[in-house]
Design a protein around this motif. Structure first.
Motif, PDB file in Angstrom:
ATOM      1  N   ALA A   1       0.829  -1.212   0.000  1.00 25.38           N
ATOM      2  CA  ALA A   1       0.000   0.000   0.000  1.00 25.38           C
ATOM      3  C   ALA A   1       0.860   1.258   0.000  1.00 25.38           C
ATOM      4  CB  ALA A   1      -0.940  -0.008   1.205  1.00 25.38           C
ATOM      5  N   HIS A   2       2.069   1.151   0.533  1.00 23.11           N
ATOM      6  CA  HIS A   2       2.969   2.302   0.582  1.00 23.11           C
ATOM      7  C   HIS A   2       4.033   2.273  -0.514  1.00 23.11           C
ATOM      8  CE1 HIS A   2       1.189   2.394   4.618  1.00 23.11           C
ATOM      9  NE2 HIS A   2       1.319   3.693   4.471  1.00 23.11           N
ATOM     10  N   SER A   3       3.934   1.316  -1.412  1.00 22.22           N
ATOM     11  CA  SER A   3       4.905   1.179  -2.497  1.00 22.22           C
ATOM     12  C   SER A   3       4.451   1.953  -3.731  1.00 22.22           C
ATOM     13  CB  SER A   3       5.068  -0.295  -2.872  1.00 22.22           C
ATOM     14  OG  SER A   3       5.559  -1.029  -1.779  1.00 22.22           O
ATOM     15  N   ASP A   4       5.409   2.397  -4.507  1.00 26.82           N
ATOM     16  CA  ASP A   4       5.093   3.084  -5.760  1.00 26.82           C
ATOM     17  C   ASP A   4       4.769   2.101  -6.869  1.00 26.82           C
ATOM     18  OD1 ASP A   4       5.534   5.693  -4.736  1.00 26.82           O
ATOM     19  OD2 ASP A   4       7.690   5.407  -4.973  1.00 26.82           O
ATOM     20  N   ILE A   5       5.470   0.973  -6.891  1.00 24.40           N
ATOM     21  CA  ILE A   5       5.297  -0.058  -7.912  1.00 24.40           C
ATOM     22  C   ILE A   5       5.401  -1.414  -7.222  1.00 24.40           C
ATOM     23  CG2 ILE A   5       6.287  -1.124  -9.991  1.00 24.40           C
ATOM     24  CD1 ILE A   5       7.434   1.621 -10.719  1.00 24.40           C
ATOM     25  N   ILE A   6       4.581  -2.356  -7.680  1.00 22.50           N
ATOM     26  CA  ILE A   6       4.647  -3.706  -7.129  1.00 22.50           C
ATOM     27  C   ILE A   6       5.181  -4.646  -8.200  1.00 22.50           C
ATOM     28  CG2 ILE A   6       3.342  -5.609  -6.114  1.00 22.50           C
ATOM     29  CD1 ILE A   6       1.330  -3.502  -5.105  1.00 22.50           C
ATOM     30  N   LEU A   7       6.117  -5.473  -7.807  1.00 22.61           N
ATOM     31  CA  LEU A   7       6.724  -6.446  -8.709  1.00 22.61           C
ATOM     32  C   LEU A   7       6.075  -7.806  -8.489  1.00 22.61           C
ATOM     33  CD1 LEU A   7       9.037  -6.896 -10.761  1.00 22.61           C
ATOM     34  CD2 LEU A   7      10.427  -7.583  -8.814  1.00 22.61           C
ATOM     35  N   VAL A   8       5.670  -8.426  -9.589  1.00 15.97           N
ATOM     36  CA  VAL A   8       5.097  -9.770  -9.556  1.00 15.97           C
ATOM     37  C   VAL A   8       5.960 -10.626 -10.467  1.00 15.97           C
ATOM     38  CG1 VAL A   8       3.069 -11.175 -10.093  1.00 15.97           C
ATOM     39  CG2 VAL A   8       2.767  -8.840  -9.252  1.00 15.97           C
ATOM     40  N   SER A   9       6.336 -11.798  -9.992  1.00 17.78           N
ATOM     41  CA  SER A   9       7.217 -12.653 -10.769  1.00 17.78           C
ATOM     42  C   SER A   9       6.616 -14.047 -10.896  1.00 17.78           C
ATOM     43  CB  SER A   9       8.573 -12.730 -10.070  1.00 17.78           C
ATOM     44  OG  SER A   9       9.459 -13.547 -10.778  1.00 17.78           O
ATOM     45  N   THR A  10       6.736 -14.643 -12.084  1.00 22.35           N
ATOM     46  CA  THR A  10       6.243 -15.992 -12.315  1.00 22.35           C
ATOM     47  C   THR A  10       7.005 -16.619 -13.469  1.00 22.35           C
ATOM     48  OG1 THR A  10       4.230 -17.339 -12.476  1.00 22.35           O
ATOM     49  CG2 THR A  10       4.362 -15.413 -13.919  1.00 22.35           C
ATOM     50  N   TRP A  11       6.529 -17.742 -13.948  1.00 24.89           N
ATOM     51  CA  TRP A  11       7.153 -18.425 -15.068  1.00 24.89           C
ATOM     52  C   TRP A  11       6.064 -18.940 -16.002  1.00 24.89           C
ATOM     53  CZ3 TRP A  11       6.649 -20.200 -10.184  1.00 24.89           C
ATOM     54  CH2 TRP A  11       5.968 -21.394 -10.003  1.00 24.89           C
ATOM     55  N   ASN A  12       6.458 -19.218 -17.212  1.00 26.86           N
ATOM     56  CA  ASN A  12       5.542 -19.747 -18.217  1.00 26.86           C
ATOM     57  C   ASN A  12       6.358 -20.626 -19.165  1.00 26.86           C
ATOM     58  OD1 ASN A  12       2.690 -19.524 -18.959  1.00 26.86           O
ATOM     59  ND2 ASN A  12       3.439 -18.757 -20.912  1.00 26.86           N
ATOM     60  N   THR A  13       6.074 -21.928 -19.152  1.00 30.69           N
ATOM     61  CA  THR A  13       6.766 -22.868 -20.030  1.00 30.69           C
ATOM     62  C   THR A  13       5.733 -23.730 -20.742  1.00 30.69           C
ATOM     63  OG1 THR A  13       6.933 -24.658 -18.412  1.00 30.69           O
ATOM     64  CG2 THR A  13       8.701 -23.002 -18.385  1.00 30.69           C
ATOM     65  N   GLU A  14       6.195 -24.544 -21.652  1.00 30.78           N
ATOM     66  CA  GLU A  14       5.284 -25.444 -22.368  1.00 30.78           C
ATOM     67  C   GLU A  14       4.583 -26.397 -21.398  1.00 30.78           C
ATOM     68  OE1 GLU A  14       8.318 -24.615 -23.387  1.00 30.78           O
ATOM     69  OE2 GLU A  14       7.887 -23.683 -25.309  1.00 30.78           O
ATOM     70  N   ASN A  15       5.259 -26.774 -20.331  1.00 36.12           N
ATOM     71  CA  ASN A  15       4.700 -27.730 -19.366  1.00 36.12           C
ATOM     72  C   ASN A  15       3.988 -27.074 -18.195  1.00 36.12           C
ATOM     73  OD1 ASN A  15       5.710 -29.913 -20.859  1.00 36.12           O
ATOM     74  ND2 ASN A  15       7.703 -29.735 -19.857  1.00 36.12           N
ATOM     75  N   GLU A  16       4.295 -25.822 -17.918  1.00 32.90           N
ATOM     76  CA  GLU A  16       3.684 -25.106 -16.793  1.00 32.90           C
ATOM     77  C   GLU A  16       3.141 -23.770 -17.285  1.00 32.90           C
ATOM     78  OE1 GLU A  16       5.894 -26.247 -12.816  1.00 32.90           O
ATOM     79  OE2 GLU A  16       7.317 -25.465 -14.305  1.00 32.90           O
ATOM     80  N   LEU A  17       1.872 -23.785 -17.659  1.00 29.67           N
ATOM     81  CA  LEU A  17       1.213 -22.604 -18.207  1.00 29.67           C
ATOM     82  C   LEU A  17       0.271 -21.981 -17.178  1.00 29.67           C
ATOM     83  CD1 LEU A  17       0.161 -24.089 -21.666  1.00 29.67           C
ATOM     84  CD2 LEU A  17       1.968 -22.418 -21.271  1.00 29.67           C
ATOM     85  N   GLY A  18       0.071 -20.683 -17.300  1.00 30.13           N
ATOM     86  CA  GLY A  18      -0.955 -20.009 -16.515  1.00 30.13           C
ATOM     87  C   GLY A  18      -0.692 -19.939 -15.030  1.00 30.13           C
TER      88      GLY A  18
END
Length: 155
Positions: free
Chosen positions: A36-53
């Protein structure tokens, strides 16, 4: 969280590792307060042929707070569901590390956010409110109610 070294490696690829701060593991309440006090929020994930979405819960917190998002998607398969959601929300950008020229995308976003901040312009000017509302507890409960009624009618 517990995987700061992974985040650091991702940021290092774009030369922005020095802006990171490792807050360690936080409770959900502490996490929301920090965001709530941050200017920008970072979200990190992965996307591969075997692990989608793979959609981290952090994204829904960003939607709740209506904060600017930088989503970093690692892996081998571009055009992730996370990228679609970030684009649909109009809250930020998704950088897919498997694609070329993502550094310019990230740089442009950060410069734009910096310029907005020094001018005192809030990020909320172009948010897709209708899209964000679809993730509210009320909307989800209403959708669940419809599904339950349909199931009861079939029985």
């Amino acid at each position: 969280g517990r995987d700061f070294s992974v985040l650091y490696g991702q940021a290092e690829r774009f030369g922005v590792q020095e802006i990171l701060e490792d807050a360690g593991y936080l409770s959900r309440k502490e996490s929301i307060a920090l965001q709530a006090h941050s200017d920008i929020i970072l979200v990190s994930t992965w996307n591969t042929e075997n692990e989608l979405g793979i959609i981290p819960g952090k994204l829904y917190e960003c939607f709740l707070l209506k904060k600017p998002i930088i989503a970093i998607v690692n892996g081998t398969k571009p055009n992730s569901e996370l990228k679609e959601m970030v684009n649909a929300s109009r809250l930020g950008i998704a950088v897919e590390t498997m694609l070329n020229n993502q550094e310019e995308l990230l740089k442009d976003f950060l410069v734009n956010q910096y310029n907005r901040a020094i001018k005192g312009v809030k990020h909320t000017t172009n948010i897709n409110e209708k899209y964000l509302k679809s993730f509210s507890y009320k909307s989800i409960a209403e959708e669940l109610d419809v599904i339950m009624k349909e199931l009861l009618e079939k029985n």
